[in-house]
Motif scaffolding. Structure first.
Motif, short mmCIF file in Angstrom:
data_model
loop_
_atom_site.label_atom_id
_atom_site.label_comp_id
_atom_site.label_asym_id
_atom_site.label_seq_id
_atom_site.Cartn_x
_atom_site.Cartn_y
_atom_site.Cartn_z
N GLY A 25 39.46 -67.33 51.47
CA GLY A 25 40.87 -67.66 51.60
C GLY A 25 41.85 -66.61 51.13
N MET A 26 41.40 -65.44 50.74
CA MET A 26 42.33 -64.38 50.39
C MET A 26 43.12 -63.97 51.64
SD MET A 26 39.78 -62.11 47.96
CE MET A 26 41.06 -60.98 47.37
N SER A 27 44.45 -63.81 51.55
CA SER A 27 45.34 -63.84 50.42
C SER A 27 46.30 -65.03 50.50
CB SER A 27 46.16 -62.56 50.39
OG SER A 27 45.40 -61.44 49.99
N ASP A 28 45.78 -66.18 50.86
CA ASP A 28 46.58 -67.40 50.93
C ASP A 28 46.61 -68.03 49.54
OD1 ASP A 28 47.96 -69.64 51.72
OD2 ASP A 28 46.26 -70.58 52.75
N LEU A 30 47.71 -69.99 46.19
CA LEU A 30 48.40 -71.20 45.78
C LEU A 30 49.17 -70.95 44.48
CD1 LEU A 30 45.49 -73.71 46.49
CD2 LEU A 30 47.61 -73.46 47.79
N PRO A 31 50.08 -71.84 44.10
CA PRO A 31 50.88 -71.63 42.89
C PRO A 31 50.05 -71.42 41.63
CG PRO A 31 51.86 -73.37 44.20
CD PRO A 31 50.55 -73.03 44.86
N ASP A 32 48.84 -72.00 41.56
CA ASP A 32 48.02 -71.84 40.36
C ASP A 32 47.20 -70.55 40.37
OD1 ASP A 32 46.05 -72.32 42.22
OD2 ASP A 32 45.26 -74.13 41.26
N ALA A 39 39.61 -72.20 55.90
CA ALA A 39 38.54 -73.19 55.81
C ALA A 39 39.01 -74.43 55.07
CB ALA A 39 37.31 -72.59 55.14
N ASP A 40 39.77 -74.25 53.99
CA ASP A 40 40.34 -75.40 53.28
C ASP A 40 41.32 -76.17 54.17
OD1 ASP A 40 38.93 -74.33 51.16
OD2 ASP A 40 40.61 -74.42 49.75
N LEU A 41 42.14 -75.43 54.91
CA LEU A 41 43.10 -76.08 55.81
C LEU A 41 42.38 -76.87 56.90
CD1 LEU A 41 45.61 -73.10 56.17
CD2 LEU A 41 46.06 -75.27 55.00
N LEU A 42 41.31 -76.29 57.43
CA LEU A 42 40.53 -76.99 58.45
C LEU A 42 39.88 -78.24 57.87
CD1 LEU A 42 39.22 -77.06 61.29
CD2 LEU A 42 37.36 -75.66 60.33
N ALA A 43 39.32 -78.11 56.67
CA ALA A 43 38.68 -79.26 56.03
C ALA A 43 39.69 -80.39 55.80
CB ALA A 43 38.06 -78.84 54.70
N ALA A 44 40.91 -80.03 55.43
CA ALA A 44 41.94 -81.05 55.21
C ALA A 44 42.25 -81.79 56.50
CB ALA A 44 43.21 -80.40 54.65
N LEU A 179 44.24 -55.94 54.13
CA LEU A 179 42.85 -56.35 54.38
C LEU A 179 42.71 -57.84 54.62
CD1 LEU A 179 40.92 -54.27 51.69
CD2 LEU A 179 40.83 -53.94 54.18
N HIS A 180 43.71 -58.63 54.18
CA HIS A 180 43.59 -60.09 54.24
C HIS A 180 44.83 -60.71 54.87
CE1 HIS A 180 41.04 -58.85 50.73
NE2 HIS A 180 40.18 -59.57 51.44
N LEU A 181 44.61 -61.83 55.54
CA LEU A 181 45.70 -62.53 56.20
C LEU A 181 46.62 -63.22 55.19
CD1 LEU A 181 43.70 -64.25 59.07
CD2 LEU A 181 45.31 -62.33 59.33
N THR A 182 47.87 -63.40 55.59
CA THR A 182 48.81 -64.20 54.82
C THR A 182 48.50 -65.68 55.02
OG1 THR A 182 50.33 -64.34 56.68
CG2 THR A 182 50.61 -62.48 55.16
#
Length: 263
Positions: A25-28, A30-32, A39-44, A179-182
């Motif tokens: 999931g880099m470089s999406d 989260l605040p923490d 993959a997390d978005l798809l799972a949700a 190197l990584h998507l937003t």
């Protein structure tokens, strides 16, 4: 796998994602400070339409295809998930020395070990950011994607063509490390996989680039180039020269196939 009477798409009950930083999931961010990613978005999304949906993500940044085979493949196969996604080999193609025959052999081994243990295996032609890095490594990347296509045809896997999507070549959808998507890039990947699995499109134009904007001035681009080299390029070269990886010592973020709680 369940059937979904309200939709023609299969109601898959579980997902396991394998790979490297792209699937971690880099470089999406989260605040923490943790990473979300496609993959997390798809799972949700899948959990929202399938009660009791379970999800595991074994991906770890920096992993080469040999490490994915050694550390993730058997573990994923044993989980017996409905859907397995495998994206690997791109880190190998970016190394100064890369044996593409070995990469193909290892990717073949991974697919052959995973395909019998899931309802649907999903492979991808990874996105490539427009620019000199892509041009330098394009022949290797395209050799890797040709192998992906051959394996998918042989084993009944889906191929999600991110490499051919104009949006995901647009530098505006890539993070400052180049190197990584937003987060927006990851959202579009999740949409692409969602559609490939047979679900109704929420964003039919995910593959189209954002609306045109004025490019930054020359001076601003040079400042950004210097910042990129100092913060990202030089550390990356240092790791390559010393044989280290950004993922050394890091565990998978979701090592077990457990229920995925939607917010």
């Amino acid at each position: 796998m369940q059937t979904n009477p309200a939709s023609s798409a299969p109601a898959y009950t579980s997902l396991v994602a394998l790979g490297d930083s792209f699937t971690e999931g880099m470089s999406d961010r989260l605040p923490d400070g943790s990473y979300r990613g496609w993959a997390d978005l798809l799972a949700a999304r899948m959990a929202a339409v399938t009660p009791g949906f379970r999800y595991a993500n074994l991906a770890v940044r920096g992993k080469l295809i040999q490490q994915i085979v050694d550390e993730q493949v058997d573990r994923a196969a044993a989980m017996g998930a409905d859907v397995i996604t495998l994206v690997g080999g791109l880190n190998d193609t970016l190394r100064p020395k890369c044996d593409m025959n070995r990469v193909r052999d290892l990717l073949t081994e991974a697919v052959e070990r995973l395909a019998p243990h899931c309802e649907q295996l999903v492979l991808m032609r990874s996105p490539g950011r427009q620019g000199p890095v892509l041009e330098r490594f394009r022949p290797r990347m395209e050799a890797l994607f040709a192998c992906v296509d051959e394996l998918a045809a042989r084993h009944g896997a889906l191929v999600v063509d991110l490499y051919g999507a104009p949006a995901l070549g647009d530098p505006r959808l890539w993070d400052v490390d180049r190197l990584h998507l937003t987060g927006e890039g990851h959202r579009r990947v999740a949409e692409a996989v969602w559609q490939a699995l047979g679900h109704e499109a929420e964003d039919p134009e995910w593959h189209l680039p954002p609306e045109a904007t004025l490019p930054p001035h020359w001076a601003a681009r040079r400042v950004e180039d210097v910042r990129f080299a100092r913060r990202h390029l030089l550390p990356w070269i240092g790791r390559r020269l010393t044989g280290r990886s950004s993922g050394d010592g890091l565990p998978p973020k979701r090592p077990e196939l457990l229920p995925f709680e939607t917010a």
